[in-house]
Scaffold this motif. Sequence first.
Motif, PDB file in Angstrom:
ATOM      1  N   THR A  28       0.746  -1.204  -0.147  1.00 35.37           N
ATOM      2  CA  THR A  28       0.030  -0.009  -0.025  1.00 35.37           C
ATOM      3  C   THR A  28       0.812   1.277  -0.153  1.00 35.37           C
ATOM      4  OG1 THR A  28      -0.193   0.266   2.361  1.00 35.37           O
ATOM      5  CG2 THR A  28      -1.886  -1.154   1.297  1.00 35.37           C
ATOM      6  N   SER A  29       0.221   2.401  -0.138  1.00 41.17           N
ATOM      7  CA  SER A  29       1.037   3.632  -0.217  1.00 41.17           C
ATOM      8  C   SER A  29       0.028   4.675   0.702  1.00 41.17           C
ATOM      9  CB  SER A  29       1.205   4.383  -1.437  1.00 41.17           C
ATOM     10  OG  SER A  29       1.989   3.360  -2.204  1.00 41.17           O
ATOM     11  N   PRO A  30       0.809   5.440   1.605  1.00 39.06           N
ATOM     12  CA  PRO A  30      -0.174   6.438   2.536  1.00 39.06           C
ATOM     13  C   PRO A  30      -1.079   7.264   1.746  1.00 39.06           C
ATOM     14  CG  PRO A  30       2.515   6.596   2.961  1.00 39.06           C
ATOM     15  CD  PRO A  30       2.141   5.660   1.709  1.00 39.06           C
ATOM     16  N   THR A  68       4.731   3.346  10.564  1.00 38.63           N
ATOM     17  CA  THR A  68       4.812   1.677   9.955  1.00 38.63           C
ATOM     18  C   THR A  68       5.585   0.759  11.244  1.00 38.63           C
ATOM     19  OG1 THR A  68       6.978   2.145   9.110  1.00 38.63           O
ATOM     20  CG2 THR A  68       5.033   2.624   7.830  1.00 38.63           C
ATOM     21  N   SER A  69       5.452  -0.429  10.874  1.00 38.86           N
ATOM     22  CA  SER A  69       6.180  -1.426  11.620  1.00 38.86           C
ATOM     23  C   SER A  69       6.674  -2.153  10.519  1.00 38.86           C
ATOM     24  CB  SER A  69       5.099  -2.252  12.512  1.00 38.86           C
ATOM     25  OG  SER A  69       4.155  -1.450  13.268  1.00 38.86           O
ATOM     26  N   LYS A  70       7.591  -3.008  11.228  1.00 40.19           N
ATOM     27  CA  LYS A  70       8.797  -3.612  10.578  1.00 40.19           C
ATOM     28  C   LYS A  70       8.058  -4.844   9.415  1.00 40.19           C
ATOM     29  CE  LYS A  70      13.041  -4.780   9.892  1.00 40.19           C
ATOM     30  NZ  LYS A  70      13.989  -4.059   9.673  1.00 40.19           N
ATOM     31  N   GLY A  71       6.793  -5.302   9.943  1.00 35.51           N
ATOM     32  CA  GLY A  71       6.210  -6.394   8.887  1.00 35.51           C
ATOM     33  C   GLY A  71       5.518  -5.753   7.785  1.00 35.51           C
ATOM     34  N   ASP A  72       4.991  -4.295   7.903  1.00 33.48           N
ATOM     35  CA  ASP A  72       4.297  -3.753   7.015  1.00 33.48           C
ATOM     36  C   ASP A  72       4.797  -3.783   5.568  1.00 33.48           C
ATOM     37  OD1 ASP A  72       2.751  -3.259   8.927  1.00 33.48           O
ATOM     38  OD2 ASP A  72       3.290  -1.249   9.434  1.00 33.48           O
ATOM     39  N   LYS A  73       4.155  -3.588   4.520  1.00 32.88           N
ATOM     40  CA  LYS A  73       4.444  -3.594   3.176  1.00 32.88           C
ATOM     41  C   LYS A  73       3.862  -2.238   2.871  1.00 32.88           C
ATOM     42  CE  LYS A  73       4.916  -8.424   2.243  1.00 32.88           C
ATOM     43  NZ  LYS A  73       4.427  -9.729   1.456  1.00 32.88           N
ATOM     44  N   VAL A  74       4.885  -1.317   2.706  1.00 33.28           N
ATOM     45  CA  VAL A  74       4.437   0.081   2.267  1.00 33.28           C
ATOM     46  C   VAL A  74       5.551   0.549   1.177  1.00 33.28           C
ATOM     47  CG1 VAL A  74       3.885   2.360   3.253  1.00 33.28           C
ATOM     48  CG2 VAL A  74       3.503   0.457   4.385  1.00 33.28           C
ATOM     49  N   ILE A  75       4.828   1.327   0.166  1.00 31.17           N
ATOM     50  CA  ILE A  75       5.916   1.932  -0.639  1.00 31.17           C
ATOM     51  C   ILE A  75       5.573   3.492  -0.495  1.00 31.17           C
ATOM     52  CG2 ILE A  75       4.462   1.543  -2.753  1.00 31.17           C
ATOM     53  CD1 ILE A  75       7.324   1.224  -4.206  1.00 31.17           C
ATOM     54  N   PHE A  76       6.827   4.044  -0.404  1.00 32.67           N
ATOM     55  CA  PHE A  76       6.595   5.748  -0.201  1.00 32.67           C
ATOM     56  C   PHE A  76       7.071   6.306  -1.656  1.00 32.67           C
ATOM     57  CE2 PHE A  76       7.090   4.000   3.938  1.00 32.67           C
ATOM     58  CZ  PHE A  76       6.040   4.691   4.858  1.00 32.67           C
ATOM     59  N   ASP A  77       6.367   7.568  -1.730  1.00 38.24           N
ATOM     60  CA  ASP A  77       6.974   8.512  -2.720  1.00 38.24           C
ATOM     61  C   ASP A  77       7.621   9.475  -2.103  1.00 38.24           C
ATOM     62  OD1 ASP A  77       7.221  10.082  -4.933  1.00 38.24           O
ATOM     63  OD2 ASP A  77       5.300  10.861  -5.216  1.00 38.24           O
TER      64      ASP A  77
END
Length: 226
Positions: A28-30, A68-77
């Motif tokens: 996901t993305s913010p 965020t936490s270590k196990g999150d799957k996040v991609i940032f711009d």
Amino acid sequence: MRIAISGTACQGKSTLIKDFKETWPGYTSPDKTYRDIITDQNLDHSSTTNKETQMAILNFMIDELQKTSKGDKVIFDRCPLDNIVYSIWAEAKKESDVDEEFIKKCMPLVSESLRFLDLILFTPITSVAPVELEEDDLRDTDEEYIKEIDNIFKAVHRDYMNNPRSTFFVEDDRPGIIEIFGNRKERIDLIKLYLDNDGDFIEPGNIITEEELREMEKIKKAFGIE
């Protein structure tokens, strides 16, 4: 896995995020990005940036990372590394209130915040397969400015690769950095050398063979990357 796309303007970062999330839909993305901060607060930005803008963006980026936490799957711009690169550029130009003391104040905030990232995908300017510049109200498309920012990013990357005590990163807790270049498919194919089908790091030792590494160096040379 917490990932950020970093690099100078107009290098297809937004498109890369779109392609990345289509390839790894678990990410996901913010909802908000630094662009919203600029718009909401009507801030000067890019080549006309100043202390107010840089600090507002830095605080926003740090807040987003800390959610965020270590196990999150996040991609940032972008991420705080981008912020300090633009501040360094502004300080060097001596055309705004961004000064050496401001850089010194921001640097430890940046290095500590990067602990919250696992990987940075760096999009350098290359001599092959250049990205077509796209204009909008928040993009500065001056080519000289874009190249100057790119040169700072490349200098930071060299420092990352050669200096374990780089001031940009905490020595024992720094994210990985991977250069991403080429057309849209080639960029995703490069990332697949490091991430598995679930978007997790491929286990060390299985990432890339020596032969593949030599081939990668040939590709980088062909794309004009030192």
